[in-house]
Design a protein around this motif. Structure first.
Motif, mmCIF file in Angstrom:
data_model
loop_
_atom_site.group_PDB
_atom_site.id
_atom_site.type_symbol
_atom_site.label_atom_id
_atom_site.label_comp_id
_atom_site.label_asym_id
_atom_site.label_seq_id
_atom_site.Cartn_x
_atom_site.Cartn_y
_atom_site.Cartn_z
ATOM 1 N N VAL A 3 -6.655 -7.298 -1.906
ATOM 2 C CA VAL A 3 -6.097 -6.250 -2.758
ATOM 3 C C VAL A 3 -5.110 -5.394 -1.964
ATOM 4 C CG1 VAL A 3 -6.613 -4.241 -4.183
ATOM 5 C CG2 VAL A 3 -8.210 -6.178 -4.128
ATOM 6 N N LEU A 4 -3.947 -5.156 -2.552
ATOM 7 C CA LEU A 4 -2.987 -4.209 -1.998
ATOM 8 C C LEU A 4 -3.185 -2.870 -2.714
ATOM 9 C CD1 LEU A 4 -0.463 -3.220 -0.462
ATOM 10 C CD2 LEU A 4 0.930 -4.239 -2.286
ATOM 11 N N LEU A 5 -3.675 -1.875 -1.986
ATOM 12 C CA LEU A 5 -3.756 -0.511 -2.514
ATOM 13 C C LEU A 5 -2.426 0.162 -2.185
ATOM 14 C CD1 LEU A 5 -7.381 0.527 -1.460
ATOM 15 C CD2 LEU A 5 -6.569 0.019 -3.773
ATOM 16 N N TYR A 6 -1.560 0.201 -3.155
ATOM 17 C CA TYR A 6 -0.207 0.700 -2.912
ATOM 18 C C TYR A 6 -0.230 2.216 -2.719
ATOM 19 C CZ TYR A 6 4.768 1.579 -3.471
ATOM 20 O OH TYR A 6 6.067 1.988 -3.265
ATOM 21 N N THR A 7 0.322 2.685 -1.599
ATOM 22 C CA THR A 7 0.264 4.103 -1.249
ATOM 23 C C THR A 7 1.648 4.739 -1.212
ATOM 24 O OG1 THR A 7 0.283 3.504 1.102
ATOM 25 C CG2 THR A 7 -1.868 3.849 0.077
ATOM 26 N N GLY A 8 2.595 4.148 -1.893
ATOM 27 C CA GLY A 8 3.928 4.737 -1.939
ATOM 28 C C GLY A 8 3.889 6.142 -2.518
ATOM 29 N N SER A 9 4.582 7.085 -1.895
ATOM 30 C CA SER A 9 4.624 8.502 -2.316
ATOM 31 C C SER A 9 3.259 9.173 -2.244
ATOM 32 C CB SER A 9 5.195 8.635 -3.732
ATOM 33 O OG SER A 9 6.497 8.111 -3.806
ATOM 34 N N LEU A 10 2.379 8.660 -1.372
ATOM 35 C CA LEU A 10 1.047 9.238 -1.243
ATOM 36 C C LEU A 10 1.111 10.722 -0.885
ATOM 37 C CD1 LEU A 10 -2.040 8.999 -1.119
ATOM 38 C CD2 LEU A 10 -1.816 8.231 1.255
ATOM 39 N N LYS A 11 2.087 11.111 -0.081
ATOM 40 C CA LYS A 11 2.187 12.509 0.341
ATOM 41 C C LYS A 11 2.360 13.457 -0.844
ATOM 42 C CE LYS A 11 3.990 11.725 5.006
ATOM 43 N NZ LYS A 11 5.130 11.970 5.941
ATOM 44 N N LYS A 41 3.869 -5.693 2.871
ATOM 45 C CA LYS A 41 4.463 -6.876 3.495
ATOM 46 C C LYS A 41 3.428 -7.956 3.800
ATOM 47 C CE LYS A 41 8.377 -4.374 5.487
ATOM 48 N NZ LYS A 41 9.121 -4.027 6.730
ATOM 49 N N GLU A 42 2.141 -7.563 3.753
ATOM 50 C CA GLU A 42 1.072 -8.548 3.950
ATOM 51 C C GLU A 42 0.877 -9.362 2.674
ATOM 52 O OE1 GLU A 42 -2.600 -7.069 5.452
ATOM 53 O OE2 GLU A 42 -1.663 -5.780 6.961
ATOM 54 N N ASN A 43 0.215 -10.491 2.823
ATOM 55 C CA ASN A 43 -0.101 -11.301 1.659
ATOM 56 C C ASN A 43 -1.236 -10.632 0.869
ATOM 57 O OD1 ASN A 43 0.110 -13.521 -0.077
ATOM 58 N ND2 ASN A 43 -1.602 -14.543 0.943
ATOM 59 N N TYR A 44 -1.168 -10.736 -0.438
ATOM 60 C CA TYR A 44 -2.203 -10.138 -1.293
ATOM 61 C C TYR A 44 -2.223 -10.874 -2.630
ATOM 62 C CZ TYR A 44 1.760 -7.831 -3.551
ATOM 63 O OH TYR A 44 2.942 -7.591 -4.201
ATOM 64 N N ASP A 45 -3.299 -10.679 -3.386
ATOM 65 C CA ASP A 45 -3.440 -11.320 -4.698
ATOM 66 C C ASP A 45 -3.276 -10.340 -5.855
ATOM 67 O OD1 ASP A 45 -4.352 -14.024 -3.687
ATOM 68 O OD2 ASP A 45 -5.901 -12.734 -2.815
ATOM 69 N N ILE A 46 -3.719 -9.098 -5.609
ATOM 70 C CA ILE A 46 -3.690 -8.060 -6.639
ATOM 71 C C ILE A 46 -3.091 -6.806 -6.045
ATOM 72 C CG2 ILE A 46 -5.112 -6.596 -8.152
ATOM 73 C CD1 ILE A 46 -7.283 -8.785 -7.954
ATOM 74 N N VAL A 47 -2.242 -6.129 -6.804
ATOM 75 C CA VAL A 47 -1.758 -4.820 -6.383
ATOM 76 C C VAL A 47 -2.360 -3.766 -7.310
ATOM 77 C CG1 VAL A 47 0.377 -4.983 -7.748
ATOM 78 C CG2 VAL A 47 0.224 -3.368 -5.848
ATOM 79 N N HIS A 48 -2.887 -2.727 -6.705
ATOM 80 C CA HIS A 48 -3.542 -1.649 -7.445
ATOM 81 C C HIS A 48 -2.632 -0.423 -7.351
ATOM 82 C CE1 HIS A 48 -7.612 0.382 -8.488
ATOM 83 N NE2 HIS A 48 -6.616 1.152 -8.871
ATOM 84 N N GLY A 67 4.387 -13.353 -8.731
ATOM 85 C CA GLY A 67 3.244 -13.969 -9.391
ATOM 86 C C GLY A 67 1.916 -13.310 -9.074
ATOM 87 N N LYS A 68 1.952 -12.043 -8.605
ATOM 88 C CA LYS A 68 0.713 -11.317 -8.294
ATOM 89 C C LYS A 68 0.180 -10.629 -9.550
ATOM 90 C CE LYS A 68 1.699 -12.233 -3.966
ATOM 91 N NZ LYS A 68 1.004 -13.295 -3.212
ATOM 92 N N LYS A 69 -1.111 -10.306 -9.526
ATOM 93 C CA LYS A 69 -1.729 -9.558 -10.610
ATOM 94 C C LYS A 69 -1.595 -8.060 -10.348
ATOM 95 C CE LYS A 69 -3.107 -13.152 -12.909
ATOM 96 N NZ LYS A 69 -2.485 -13.482 -14.205
ATOM 97 N N ILE A 70 -1.471 -7.298 -11.433
ATOM 98 C CA ILE A 70 -1.210 -5.864 -11.318
ATOM 99 C C ILE A 70 -2.247 -5.073 -12.105
ATOM 100 C CG2 ILE A 70 0.451 -4.012 -11.771
ATOM 101 C CD1 ILE A 70 2.615 -6.274 -11.757
ATOM 102 N N ILE A 71 -2.892 -4.138 -11.403
ATOM 103 C CA ILE A 71 -3.765 -3.169 -12.056
ATOM 104 C C ILE A 71 -3.078 -1.814 -12.000
ATOM 105 C CG2 ILE A 71 -5.909 -1.859 -11.861
ATOM 106 C CD1 ILE A 71 -7.331 -4.365 -11.068
ATOM 107 N N TYR A 72 -2.890 -1.220 -13.155
ATOM 108 C CA TYR A 72 -2.343 0.137 -13.215
ATOM 109 C C TYR A 72 -3.488 1.083 -13.542
ATOM 110 C CZ TYR A 72 2.490 1.727 -12.812
ATOM 111 O OH TYR A 72 3.680 2.202 -12.337
ATOM 112 N N TYR A 73 -3.730 2.046 -12.658
ATOM 113 C CA TYR A 73 -4.756 3.049 -12.937
ATOM 114 C C TYR A 73 -4.086 4.236 -13.624
ATOM 115 C CZ TYR A 73 -9.472 4.829 -12.374
ATOM 116 O OH TYR A 73 -10.753 5.256 -12.627
#
Length: 328
Positions: A3-11, A41-48, A67-73
């Motif tokens: 899982v990629l826990l996307y932290t863009g704009s976390l600040k 940049k790492e390999n992942y299956d799902i982006v959260h 072709g990755k799966k996307i979860i939008y919280y």
């Protein structure tokens, strides 16, 4: 599964409930030893995804293209955007269109409560929408005497002084105007509001409320998670006067800390938190004043044990198993 826990704009959200939710998601994956990363940049299956900034939408586009799966919280709705910042009511319809556009890039959408899910179902959102609590680390937010003493020593509070606590951004939606009005009406009690918002972003009525000089009213600003735990332990009542929420992480923290709660009686808590069972509820300023005094003077039953049981139902360990089910 990674899982990629996307932290863009976390600040930009780190000091908000969304920032805390992202930390909970990371811990949930660690509990179950699920491979995860914050490096896109790492390999992942799902982006959260947790935010609705343009870079998050760009991340969704990149993931979809690969072709990755996307979860939008879905932490946000138009309803809880209103009465937040300068111009928020004017731009609320545009905000709704934007979040619909963002959420429609997910394969599934998760939102903290059935209440917010029912709101989102009235929008033109195509992916399936599920509800899953933000979760709470009940082991961390334990009430301790040491924490109480640290808080009261730091703010030079005498043991007999009663403290009323609230936590949140400086927003009308969060109930800050009523909080200040109550401080005026209840001068024998100490009122502390922790949290911060840039004053250039808030309307004039909120600025005036914060600038109000009362000997029993304090706005110390943003504090660390450790200091907040001490604040729960050192206070005598948590007053949550919010007008609209998708869940309310600070409410979960207060339940876990076993501090008496008085909340505004709003639809989101109608079927979850029962008046005079796990919390106390009010609707008017007079309600809040009378019930607050009765709680603080121990004229009403202590409901914190039942409140703690509700926090346990949303413990991060339980949340982690359900989150992995959605990933699978």
């Amino acid at each position: 599964m990674k899982v990629l826990l996307y932290t863009g704009s976390l600040k930009l959200v780190d000091k908000s409930g969304i920032g805390q939710a992202m930390k909970h998601q990371k811990k949930a994956l660690e509990i179950l030893h699920i491979p995860h990363t914050s490096n896109r940049k790492e390999n992942y299956d799902i982006v959260h995804l947790n935010t609705i900034f343009p870079n998050t939408l760009w991340m969704a586009w990149l993931a979809k293209r690969s072709g990755k799966k996307i979860i939008y919280y879905a932490h946000s709705t138009m309803e809880d955007f209103r009465n937040s910042f300068i111009g928020s009511n004017l731009f609320a319809p545009l905000f709704k269109r934007w979040i619909i556009f963002c959420y429609n890039h997910g394969d599934i959408v998760i939102t903290p409560t059935d209440y917010s899910r029912n709101i989102l179902r009235t929008y033109t959102i195509k992916p399936p929408i599920y509800s899953l609590t933000n979760g709470i680390d009940t082991a961390y937010f334990k009430m301790t005497e040491a924490g109480r003493q640290r808080f009261r020593k730091k703010y030079q509070l005498k043991e007999e002084q009663k403290v009323i606590l609230s936590v949140g951004h400086y927003m009308e939606r969060k109930g800050i105007l009523d909080f200040v009005k109550l401080a005026k009406k209840m001068p024998s009690y100490q009122f502390y509001w922790f949290g911060y918002t840039n004053l250039r972003m808030v309307p004039s009525n909120v600025k005036r409320a914060i600038a109000c000089k009362l000997p029993n009213l304090y706005f110390p600003g943003y504090i660390s998670r450790e200091e907040l735990r001490d604040a729960y332990a050192g206070s005598d009542l948590f007053l949550f006067l919010t007008h609209e929420e998708t869940e309310g992480i600070v409410l979960l923290e207060a339940l876990a800390a076993k501090i008496p709660l008085l909340i505004r009686d709003i639809p989101i808590y109608e079927n979850w938190l029962q008046h005079e069972d796990s919390v106390y509820k009010g609707r008017t300023l007079e309600d809040f004043e009378q019930i607050s005094k009765a709680i603080l003077e121990q004229q009403l039953p202590n409901l914190t044990i039942k409140g703690f049981q509700l926090a346990l139902e949303r413990d991060i360990k339980i949340m982690s198993h359900k989150l992995v089910e959605f990933y699978q």
